[in-house]
Design a protein around this motif. Sequence first.
Motif, mmCIF file in Angstrom:
data_model
loop_
_atom_site.group_PDB
_atom_site.id
_atom_site.type_symbol
_atom_site.label_atom_id
_atom_site.label_comp_id
_atom_site.label_asym_id
_atom_site.label_seq_id
_atom_site.Cartn_x
_atom_site.Cartn_y
_atom_site.Cartn_z
ATOM 1 N N GLN A 1 -4.884 -40.500 14.836
ATOM 2 C CA GLN A 1 -5.980 -41.143 15.557
ATOM 3 C C GLN A 1 -7.255 -41.160 14.720
ATOM 4 N N SER A 2 -7.566 -40.052 14.062
ATOM 5 C CA SER A 2 -8.804 -40.001 13.267
ATOM 6 C C SER A 2 -8.730 -40.965 12.085
ATOM 7 N N ARG B 1 -13.932 -37.023 12.490
ATOM 8 C CA ARG B 1 -13.447 -37.797 13.636
ATOM 9 C C ARG B 1 -12.411 -36.981 14.416
ATOM 10 N N GLY B 2 -11.561 -36.282 13.704
ATOM 11 C CA GLY B 2 -10.557 -35.455 14.373
ATOM 12 C C GLY B 2 -11.197 -34.362 15.214
ATOM 13 N N ILE C 1 -12.513 -35.928 18.363
ATOM 14 C CA ILE C 1 -11.419 -36.242 19.300
ATOM 15 C C ILE C 1 -10.995 -34.985 20.057
ATOM 16 N N GLN C 2 -10.849 -33.892 19.342
ATOM 17 C CA GLN C 2 -10.424 -32.644 19.987
ATOM 18 C C GLN C 2 -11.487 -32.123 20.942
ATOM 19 N N ALA D 1 -11.344 -34.105 24.093
ATOM 20 C CA ALA D 1 -10.148 -33.752 24.863
ATOM 21 C C ALA D 1 -10.356 -32.453 25.630
ATOM 22 N N ASN E 1 1.117 -35.281 13.245
ATOM 23 C CA ASN E 1 -0.120 -34.807 13.874
ATOM 24 C C ASN E 1 -0.838 -35.998 14.497
ATOM 25 N N ARG E 2 -0.823 -36.059 15.826
ATOM 26 C CA ARG E 2 -1.402 -37.218 16.515
ATOM 27 C C ARG E 2 -2.908 -37.313 16.309
ATOM 28 N N VAL E 3 -3.589 -36.168 16.272
ATOM 29 C CA VAL E 3 -5.037 -36.191 16.044
ATOM 30 C C VAL E 3 -5.341 -36.740 14.656
ATOM 31 N N SER E 4 -4.534 -36.333 13.676
ATOM 32 C CA SER E 4 -4.715 -36.839 12.319
ATOM 33 C C SER E 4 -4.525 -38.353 12.276
ATOM 34 N N LYS F 1 -3.573 -44.440 20.677
ATOM 35 C CA LYS F 1 -2.797 -43.433 21.403
ATOM 36 C C LYS F 1 -1.313 -43.737 21.334
#
Length: 390
Positions: free
Chosen positions: A186-187, A219-220, A223-224, A227, A181-184, A4
Amino acid sequence: MYAKVLNPATHGRKVYANNGSARRATNYLEKEARESGKPGAEFFGTEGAGKLSADQVVEMFDNNHKGLGKDAVKFHSLVLSPSQEELALLGNDPQKLEQFTRTAMQLYAANFNLKGGRELGEKDLVWAATIHTERKNRGDDEGPQGELKPGYQTHVHVLVSARDREQKITLNPLGAADRFNRVSFQSAVHVEMDLAVGRVNLGAEKGAAGRRQRLEYKRGADIQARARERPKKELTPEQVQKKLDRLDGQVARLNSKLPAAAQLDPEQVKDAARERKFDNVFYNRLGKIERNAEKGNLTREPIEYLRTGRVQPGPQLDNWQPASAPPDMSARLQRVLNKEPSRAATSAIPSIERRINQLAAALKPASRSQDMRSEEEKIRELNKGQEFEL
């Protein structure tokens, strides 16, 4: 795996205030280390840099924000936290965690979308990290507040400068998704951990890159989904009002970049923000409208776009440009306009006036009692010997 980018607005502004010196952040990290029985925090960074002290980290960060304003963000904070199962598979080995952190920072650098397609690597960053081995119950955690959590709790705190090593590029992982892209990110870190602990083996054969990309996409999506399912804390009336006040300034700045007919109604923007509960999606869309305006593009139905995201940017404003002041009159033009008429031109004026009067009289319709000579003959007579020049 938990990766994060911390936001000071929601993750302890006093602890991670990042618009000044990095000293407060290193003090906090050292305090946590001492509470776990260590003499202080020991930092590491790019491979080959060796172990770093808190003083060295502060010097490194405080001398790497050339070009940033006084109140601008100077650095960002990340947390990399493997699960207890993953830590067990890694043997809770700090050396393996250090190497994993360097790989994660490579993924962080590569996730920035820069102008001209430029790519960054981990060595282009100014960063430092420290490993903590304990966590305490806080907030909504189960168990007595302040008590150590059981099992492996090892995690990594990372500080990374808001400027690249050459101090030419500003790097903001909390900005627009099309920039970072934070999700990208993190994944990609999740998949890297899967590889590190042996859950996934892509091999080196053809197609491995494509399989990794599909894993990161999956994985992305996970995560979404998590969330969306996670209950969000309701904002207090004070927090809502603060966000609305800040929106006034943001909308005013955006409208200054648009023609009058296309400017946004601040109250409608606020209604859209309330509807979306001031989420990151709303702010990302508002930022995109502003970036479109800077490029001379309108966004069709901008309020609907803020609410739903279904409306796409409009056409290029080819004929619209901000009004600019006329250029100063040149000295040469001023001399021409202010120049006195020449003597020849002045002396010709009476002759011109007489000529006009004579032509007017010659062209006047003749009465019945007047000489009926043709007008042509009159004009021919008048022209005789009447040449002049200006």
